[in-house]
Write a protein that holds these residues in place. Structure first.
Motif: not given
Lengths: 313, 220
Positions: A44-45, A48-49, B1-2, B172, B24, B22, B170, A40-41, A243, A245, B130
């Motif tokens: 997410f990164v 976002t990129m 979902m975070l 983290l 956002v 963790g 965002p 997930q982490l 990152m 992770f 991020v």
């Protein structure tokens, strides 16, 4: 006759394009990596990129504020005719760098290494770097700019023939793990490996392998191409993602370039070209027209030649 | 979902205490940039903090913007990206005490021990940017430059910029008020696999310092 003004304008334009627009090959590569990412982490990164690339292109602003150390790679055709000579080309590229730094804006990263003084324009002693290459039979000039950060993700080691492929794997793992933690090398990245040459050539080849070849490109030597894919898989099986992770997203592609080296040694360098893999190329034709692209096409068959003379086209 | 959180600045103790590793985060208000140039100037060089800094912001961003002075005298902020924070560890205790800063934003976090010994005891947390290259998204969040300090002396990259921001992120959450670290937790999970990656690979012919810490060792 290619005028110096055309060279300056083309250099300025690629500075802008490189800073703002992510190359399509890298974007496709990162999307492929994202599909395979189950964590997930790290996922997410990457998502976002991708949003960040879209924002950069929409707003015409740099995708990353660390616009790196802007530099040039120039390939000049044997038959190219240009006003102002080679120093004219260099002058034009320095001018373009300073103008783009103000206009885009790029961050004026360049400072004197000891006095930390700057000219606020990314121009200074030995900067921007210009590397030259030549091409037979043609009348164009290709100018590529690369904007790459400079602090993390690169290492060099003198290996020996007896270290073999194991030595290469070990050194790649060492480098990716040490710089991948906390994502200091801004992975997932295009990894370039330089093998052989003199020490300085080895560094240069690895850097060019990372920055001047597109995602999906394979070395023309079939065995090296196979090794590229094998090493890419190793990088992505470390268990480290974006990152640093937990994840699988470390390497978007891996390129190897080789140079004949000292019979007793096997120098290796590893370079990571970050999540903002910024490169852009302008071809300046003999009639002064300019075409833009994101594939530098730096490693031509002529560039990789191993014979004394060259009969190829 | 975070989980997603929006924070108004200056951030209150309650808001900071509720942040979870963790999550956002997006910010609204004023953030200031400061890195080694500013830290040295104020902590070692005797310069005073800009007037009003403490009242207007408690967020220190380890950042150098891609900024340029326009012909109309305003600043054009293009991209905004963090720089690696671990290098600033030695300044932080004094800096937090002097400025009452409660949120540090940067690249890559700080050593986990610093969260326990420096940040958490002062009611401060660390947010990481991020991917590290979200310069365009963060640039969008900057609505304007409230002030810039020591631009001539320190240059664009090292000057202290006061940014007015909206939906800035965002980020983290890397550390909480208990001093836990997301990077450290994730790093431990990654580390479990590392030894096995080297299984079967022979040792290099020539070692390097770093592989041994004893400078009296031969490397062959």
């Amino acid at each position: 006759m290619i005028s110096n003004d055309v060279i300056e304008l083309a250099s300025y334009e690629i500075m802008k394009q490189a800073a703002i627009d992510i190359p399509a090959d890298y974007l496709d590569g990162i999307k492929t990596v994202a599909e395979k990412e189950s964590e997930q982490l790290s996922g997410f990164v990457i998502k976002t990129m991708v949003k960040n690339y879209e924002a950069a292109t929409e707003d015409r602003r740099p995708m990353c504020a660390d616009t790196g150390l802007p530099r040039y790679y120039v390939k000049v055709g044997d038959k190219a005719q240009f006003q102002g000579g080679f120093t004219g080309i260099e002058r034009a590229m320095r001018s373009a760098t300073a103008r783009a730094t103000h206009d885009v804006p790029l961050r004026p990263n360049r400072v004197h290494p000891l006095w930390r003084t700057e000219h606020n324009n990314n121009v200074g002693i030995n900067s921007p770097e210009v590397e030259w290459s030549f091409e037979p039979h043609v009348d164009w000039i290709d100018i590529t700019t690369v904007h790459k950060g400079g602090l993390f993700g690169t290492d060099y080691r003198m290996l020996f023939p007896g270290d073999g492929i194991d030595g290469i794997k070990r050194f790649l793992l060492d480098t990716l793990i040490s710089f991948g933690k906390r994502g200091l090398c801004c992975q997932p990245a295009i990894v370039g490996i330089g093998l052989g040459g003199s020490k300085d050539t080895c560094m240069q080849l690895g850097k060019q392998a990372a920055c001047l070849r597109v995602v999906g490109d394979r070395n023309p030597d079939a065995k090296i191409a196979e090794l590229e894919l094998e090493l890419m898989d190793i990088g992505n099986s470390i268990g480290m993602g974006a990152m640093g992770f937990v994840g699988s997203s470390m390497v978007v592609d891996l390129h190897i370039e080789v140079g004949h080296t000292h019979t007793g040694g096997m120098p290796i360098s590893v370079h990571t070209f970050c999540l903002s893999s910024r490169r852009a190329t302008a071809r300046i034709n003999a009639d002064g027209s300019v075409e833009f692209r994101t594939d530098p096409k730096w490693f031509t068959p002529y560039h990789r030649r191993e014979t004394i003379s060259w009969e190829g086209k | 979902m975070l989980e997603q959180v929006s924070l108004d600045l200056p951030a209150t103790h309650e808001a900071i205490a509720s942040l979870k590793l963790g999550s956002v985060v997006y910010l609204n208000g004023i953030v200031y940039t400061a890195r080694e140039g500013v830290y040295d100037r104020i902590l070692n060089g005797g310069s005073q903090l800009p007037e009003g800094l403490i009242a207007s912001s408690n967020v220190n961003f380890h950042c150098s913007p891609a900024a340029a002075l326009q012909d109309d005298g305003k600043y054009h902020i293009g991209g905004v990206t963090a720089t690696a924070s671990f290098r600033f560890s030695k300044y932080l205790a004094k800096w937090l005490d002097l400025t009452n800063t409660k949120i540090i934003i940067g690249k890559g976090g700080m050593p986990a021990a610093d969260y326990k010994s420096i940040l958490a005891p002062r009611g401060a947390v660390y947010l990481t940017t991020v991917g590290y290259g979200t310069g365009a998204l963060l640039g969008r969040g900057v609505q304007g430059v409230e002030a810039v300090h020591w631009l001539d002396e320190l240059g664009i990259a090292q000057a202290m910029w006061m940014f007015r921001v909206k939906d800035f992120g965002p980020f983290l959450v890397d550390s909480d008020l208990q001093g836990n670290s997301l990077f450290a937790q994730q790093g431990e999970l990654v580390n479990k696999n590392i030894e096995s990656l080297y299984n079967g690979l022979k040792a290099p012919a020539l070692h390097r310092y770093g592989e041994t810490r004893d400078r009296k060792d031969e490397l062959m």
